[in-house]
Design a protein around this motif. Structure first.
Motif, PDB file in Angstrom:
ATOM      1  N   LYS A  27      46.765  18.800  47.777  1.00  0.00           N
ATOM      2  CA  LYS A  27      47.129  19.944  48.618  1.00  0.00           C
ATOM      3  C   LYS A  27      46.965  21.269  47.874  1.00  0.00           C
ATOM      4  O   LYS A  27      46.565  22.281  48.462  1.00  0.00           O
ATOM      5  N   ARG A  28      47.241  21.247  46.563  1.00  0.00           N
ATOM      6  CA  ARG A  28      47.077  22.463  45.770  1.00  0.00           C
ATOM      7  C   ARG A  28      45.603  22.870  45.686  1.00  0.00           C
ATOM      8  O   ARG A  28      45.266  24.060  45.778  1.00  0.00           O
ATOM      9  N   LEU A  29      44.724  21.900  45.505  1.00  0.00           N
ATOM     10  CA  LEU A  29      43.290  22.194  45.429  1.00  0.00           C
ATOM     11  C   LEU A  29      42.763  22.740  46.755  1.00  0.00           C
ATOM     12  O   LEU A  29      41.867  23.578  46.779  1.00  0.00           O
ATOM     13  N   ASN A 445      63.143  29.406  36.648  1.00  0.00           N
ATOM     14  CA  ASN A 445      62.378  30.642  36.732  1.00  0.00           C
ATOM     15  C   ASN A 445      61.014  30.491  36.067  1.00  0.00           C
ATOM     16  O   ASN A 445      60.001  30.998  36.568  1.00  0.00           O
ATOM     17  N   SER A 446      60.965  29.790  34.935  1.00  0.00           N
ATOM     18  CA  SER A 446      59.689  29.618  34.235  1.00  0.00           C
ATOM     19  C   SER A 446      58.719  28.792  35.063  1.00  0.00           C
ATOM     20  O   SER A 446      57.506  29.048  35.062  1.00  0.00           O
ATOM     21  N   ALA A 447      59.230  27.799  35.796  1.00  0.00           N
ATOM     22  CA  ALA A 447      58.375  26.975  36.654  1.00  0.00           C
ATOM     23  C   ALA A 447      57.778  27.810  37.775  1.00  0.00           C
ATOM     24  O   ALA A 447      56.580  27.709  38.082  1.00  0.00           O
ATOM     25  N   ALA A 448      58.604  28.654  38.385  1.00  0.00           N
ATOM     26  CA  ALA A 448      58.118  29.501  39.471  1.00  0.00           C
ATOM     27  C   ALA A 448      57.060  30.484  38.971  1.00  0.00           C
ATOM     28  O   ALA A 448      56.040  30.710  39.637  1.00  0.00           O
ATOM     29  N   LYS A 449      57.266  31.050  37.796  1.00  0.00           N
ATOM     30  CA  LYS A 449      56.297  31.994  37.238  1.00  0.00           C
ATOM     31  C   LYS A 449      54.981  31.300  36.897  1.00  0.00           C
ATOM     32  O   LYS A 449      53.901  31.886  37.061  1.00  0.00           O
ATOM     33  N   ALA A 450      55.048  30.050  36.422  1.00  0.00           N
ATOM     34  CA  ALA A 450      53.831  29.322  36.051  1.00  0.00           C
ATOM     35  C   ALA A 450      52.931  29.097  37.254  1.00  0.00           C
ATOM     36  O   ALA A 450      51.696  29.129  37.139  1.00  0.00           O
ATOM     37  N   LEU A 451      53.536  28.863  38.418  1.00  0.00           N
ATOM     38  CA  LEU A 451      52.770  28.567  39.632  1.00  0.00           C
ATOM     39  C   LEU A 451      52.307  29.815  40.367  1.00  0.00           C
ATOM     40  O   LEU A 451      51.352  29.753  41.151  1.00  0.00           O
ATOM     41  N   ALA A 452      52.962  30.934  40.133  1.00  0.00           N
ATOM     42  CA  ALA A 452      52.626  32.162  40.843  1.00  0.00           C
ATOM     43  C   ALA A 452      51.276  32.699  40.388  1.00  0.00           C
ATOM     44  O   ALA A 452      50.792  32.379  39.294  1.00  0.00           O
ATOM     45  N   GLU A 453      50.663  33.516  41.223  1.00  0.00           N
ATOM     46  CA  GLU A 453      49.366  34.094  40.869  1.00  0.00           C
ATOM     47  C   GLU A 453      49.463  34.824  39.531  1.00  0.00           C
ATOM     48  O   GLU A 453      50.349  35.654  39.321  1.00  0.00           O
ATOM     49  N   GLY A 454      48.559  34.480  38.622  1.00  0.00           N
ATOM     50  CA  GLY A 454      48.588  35.050  37.284  1.00  0.00           C
ATOM     51  C   GLY A 454      49.408  34.253  36.297  1.00  0.00           C
ATOM     52  O   GLY A 454      49.368  34.528  35.090  1.00  0.00           O
ATOM     53  N   GLY A 455      50.167  33.244  36.773  1.00  0.00           N
ATOM     54  CA  GLY A 455      50.959  32.402  35.886  1.00  0.00           C
ATOM     55  C   GLY A 455      50.099  31.402  35.137  1.00  0.00           C
ATOM     56  O   GLY A 455      48.919  31.195  35.443  1.00  0.00           O
ATOM     57  N   SER A 456      50.692  30.740  34.144  1.00  0.00           N
ATOM     58  CA  SER A 456      49.934  29.857  33.263  1.00  0.00           C
ATOM     59  C   SER A 456      49.286  28.704  34.019  1.00  0.00           C
ATOM     60  O   SER A 456      48.087  28.416  33.838  1.00  0.00           O
ATOM     61  N   SER A 457      50.026  28.022  34.881  1.00  0.00           N
ATOM     62  CA  SER A 457      49.476  26.882  35.612  1.00  0.00           C
ATOM     63  C   SER A 457      48.474  27.330  36.671  1.00  0.00           C
ATOM     64  O   SER A 457      47.477  26.643  36.916  1.00  0.00           O
ATOM     65  N   LEU A 461      44.604  25.975  36.610  1.00  0.00           N
ATOM     66  CA  LEU A 461      43.969  25.325  37.755  1.00  0.00           C
ATOM     67  C   LEU A 461      42.680  26.046  38.125  1.00  0.00           C
ATOM     68  O   LEU A 461      41.686  25.410  38.518  1.00  0.00           O
ATOM     69  N   PHE A 462      42.656  27.356  37.973  1.00  0.00           N
ATOM     70  CA  PHE A 462      41.444  28.123  38.220  1.00  0.00           C
ATOM     71  C   PHE A 462      40.355  27.732  37.222  1.00  0.00           C
ATOM     72  O   PHE A 462      39.171  27.610  37.586  1.00  0.00           O
ATOM     73  N   GLN A 463      40.731  27.502  35.962  1.00  0.00           N
ATOM     74  CA  GLN A 463      39.764  27.063  34.951  1.00  0.00           C
ATOM     75  C   GLN A 463      39.175  25.703  35.309  1.00  0.00           C
ATOM     76  O   GLN A 463      37.962  25.483  35.167  1.00  0.00           O
ATOM     77  N   PHE A 464      40.016  24.797  35.748  1.00  0.00           N
ATOM     78  CA  PHE A 464      39.535  23.487  36.198  1.00  0.00           C
ATOM     79  C   PHE A 464      38.554  23.660  37.357  1.00  0.00           C
ATOM     80  O   PHE A 464      37.500  23.016  37.401  1.00  0.00           O
ATOM     81  N   ALA A 465      38.887  24.521  38.296  1.00  0.00           N
ATOM     82  CA  ALA A 465      38.018  24.758  39.449  1.00  0.00           C
ATOM     83  C   ALA A 465      36.662  25.295  39.006  1.00  0.00           C
ATOM     84  O   ALA A 465      35.611  24.898  39.542  1.00  0.00           O
TER      85      ALA A 465
END
Length: 479
Positions: A27-29, A445-457, A461-465
């Protein structure tokens, strides 16, 4: 869909711990990258349930028809089931026997996938990726520390492993926390000549030869282990988590959520050992008494005890109803009716953990449950049962500071009612648990930031794409 968009194939092994993150990755992809995604699922009761739930909701916010789920034929492994055959061996046999069916499905596709993503148990299917010129990735549905341990196992000197197994010395993992003997995994204690051990080593070697490893974690949660994996340069690492189920309305709302609505904020301990975990009869009794003695509110998902296997329900359907829990102490339900709710077999966990009245989670430390608790800011009592759950418990308690850990007595391996009482009170109300309660809010809070636009995760995911897009372009030009 544009011709330049990659088509990703994901293969999900049986078991909720693998199915849920694979489906959420799909779903994320779709939602973040607008990729075409096909999820292949080995047909079991669990697989059918989760897949049908997913199909009932839109694949993406725009309603694009980009997500397809293909249930592979049910694999018969009845010939290997018997005493001494673990659920892991059953899964491995199931996945191996699914390879021809998967190959057939891929060969029939007009739009062949650009990349194949499989979990730990799907490495036998990687040969199909080679046949059809697909990128191949492994999706680790657990934490980075566990994967670092696994990845280094083939290179660790056998003397060190023997010292770990026989003399209970910590096992060094380059760049990571050492693995204490009390947290070790079962396969590390096997005879190195055992075929099952050799298969595990073979799986790990196959992983190191892939195009990359996706891990259901994030940089801020496990910086040390992820740095060690990247420094090793064995295989590209993509921490893309946390991948968890969204909150959805439940058909059991009137029984569970309505009860939670009546409880004070952060006053309830939620008790669940996942979709497959079971306790012994005596452990169930001790847990019941511990909850009662704590004098705290509780929501307990309970299932019949078993004396044989802590993972006894892993590959069975467990959302039925056990309406007569006669294995609980006499009078327990009557004595606790004003502050506790006992739910047979199953509960809508994400919805429960997100409820404001939940103040703690007594958990088996499956990684899905762990990150669901973290992302909802719920501190934990770690009670690991099988697989890598002891490593998860160690990570939560000693590295992350998000839990306290249940400690069985050396004499009989039991967690006593007195300890349970103390742990519940510490997580919910006692002053000494304040640091854990504060720490879990930081991790949320760290989990939410990781998933948000510009976050680490998000960025990973953009790199994988981008890797998948580049491979598609290469195939299109025949290079």
């Amino acid at each position: 869909m544009e011709a330049t968009k990659p088509h990703i194939a994901l293969l999900a092994s049986p078991g909720m711990g693998h199915l849920i993150p694979v489906l959420e990755l799909a779903k994320r992809l779709v939602s973040h990258q607008s990729f075409k995604v096909t999820v292949f699922v080995v047909a079991t009761d669990h697989a059918s349930i989760v897949s049908s739930q997913l199909l009932q909701s839109p694949a993406s916010p725009d309603g694009d028809d980009l997500l397809e789920i293909v249930l592979l034929p049910l694999i018969d492994v009845s010939d290997i089931i018997g005493p001494g055959v673990s659920f892991i061996q059953q899964i491995e046999a199931t996945m191996l026997r699914s390879v021809p069916f998967f190959r057939t499905e891929i060969s029939k596709m007009e739009s062949r996938p650009t990349a194949l993503v499989v979990d730990w148990f799907g490495t036998d299917v990687l040969e199909v990726a080679d046949e059809f010129n697909m990128l191949k990735f492994i999706f680790i549905t657990s934490n980075a520390w566990f994967f670092a341990f696994a990845l280094y196992t083939p290179e660790i000197d056998r003397k060190e492993i023997d010292e770990h197994a026989k003399n209970q010395k910590p096992l060094k993992i380059p760049g990571c926390r050492p693995l204490n003997f009390e947290d070790t995994t079962e396969f590390l204690l096997m005879d190195p000549n055992d075929p099952t051990y050799q298969r595990h080593i073979g799986v790990i070697i196959k992983m190191s030869l892939t195009d990359g490893i996706l891990v259901n974690t994030w940089d801020e949660l496990e910086p040390t282990s992820l740095k060690a994996l990247r420094d090793a340069r064995k295989v590209p690492i993509y921490p893309i988590g946390p991948l968890i189920r969204p909150i959805e309305k439940s058909v059991l709302r009137s029984e569970i959520i309505d009860w939670l609505d009546k409880q004070p904020e952060e006053s309830v301990i939620y008790v669940s050992f996942g979709s497959g975990g079971t306790l012994s009869a005596q452990e169930v009794i001790e847990l019941a008494w511990g909850l009662e003695l704590s004098q705290q509110r509780f929501l307990w998902v309970v299932r019949p005890p078993t004396e044989k296997d802590a993972a006894g329900a892993f590959l069975t359907l467990t959302n039925g109803c056990d309406c007569n829990p006669d294995y609980l102490p006499d009078g327990f339900l009557a004595r606790t009716h004003d502050r506790g709710l006992v739910v047979p077999m199953w509960a809508p966990q994400v919805e429960v953990l997100s409820h404001p009245s939940i103040g703690g989670f007594l958990t088996h430390c499956g990684w899905n449950s762990t990150i669901e608790s973290i992302t909802n800011g719920v501190p934990m009592i770690a009670w690991p049962l099988y697989a890598e759950q002891k490593m998860n418990a160690c990570l939560l308690t000693e590295d992350i500071g998000a839990s306290i850990r249940a400690t069985p007595m050396e004499s009989n391996g039991m967690v006593t009612r007195g300890d349970i009482r103390s742990m519940v009170r510490k997580i919910l109300v006692d002053h000494e648990g304040r640091n854990i309660r504060a720490r879990i809010k930081e991790l949320k809070n760290s989990a939410a930031k990781a998933l948000a636009e510009g976050g680490s995760s998000y960025n990973v995911l953009f790199q994988f794409a981008e890797i998948c897009i580049q491979h598609l372009s290469t195939k299109a030009f025949g290079a």
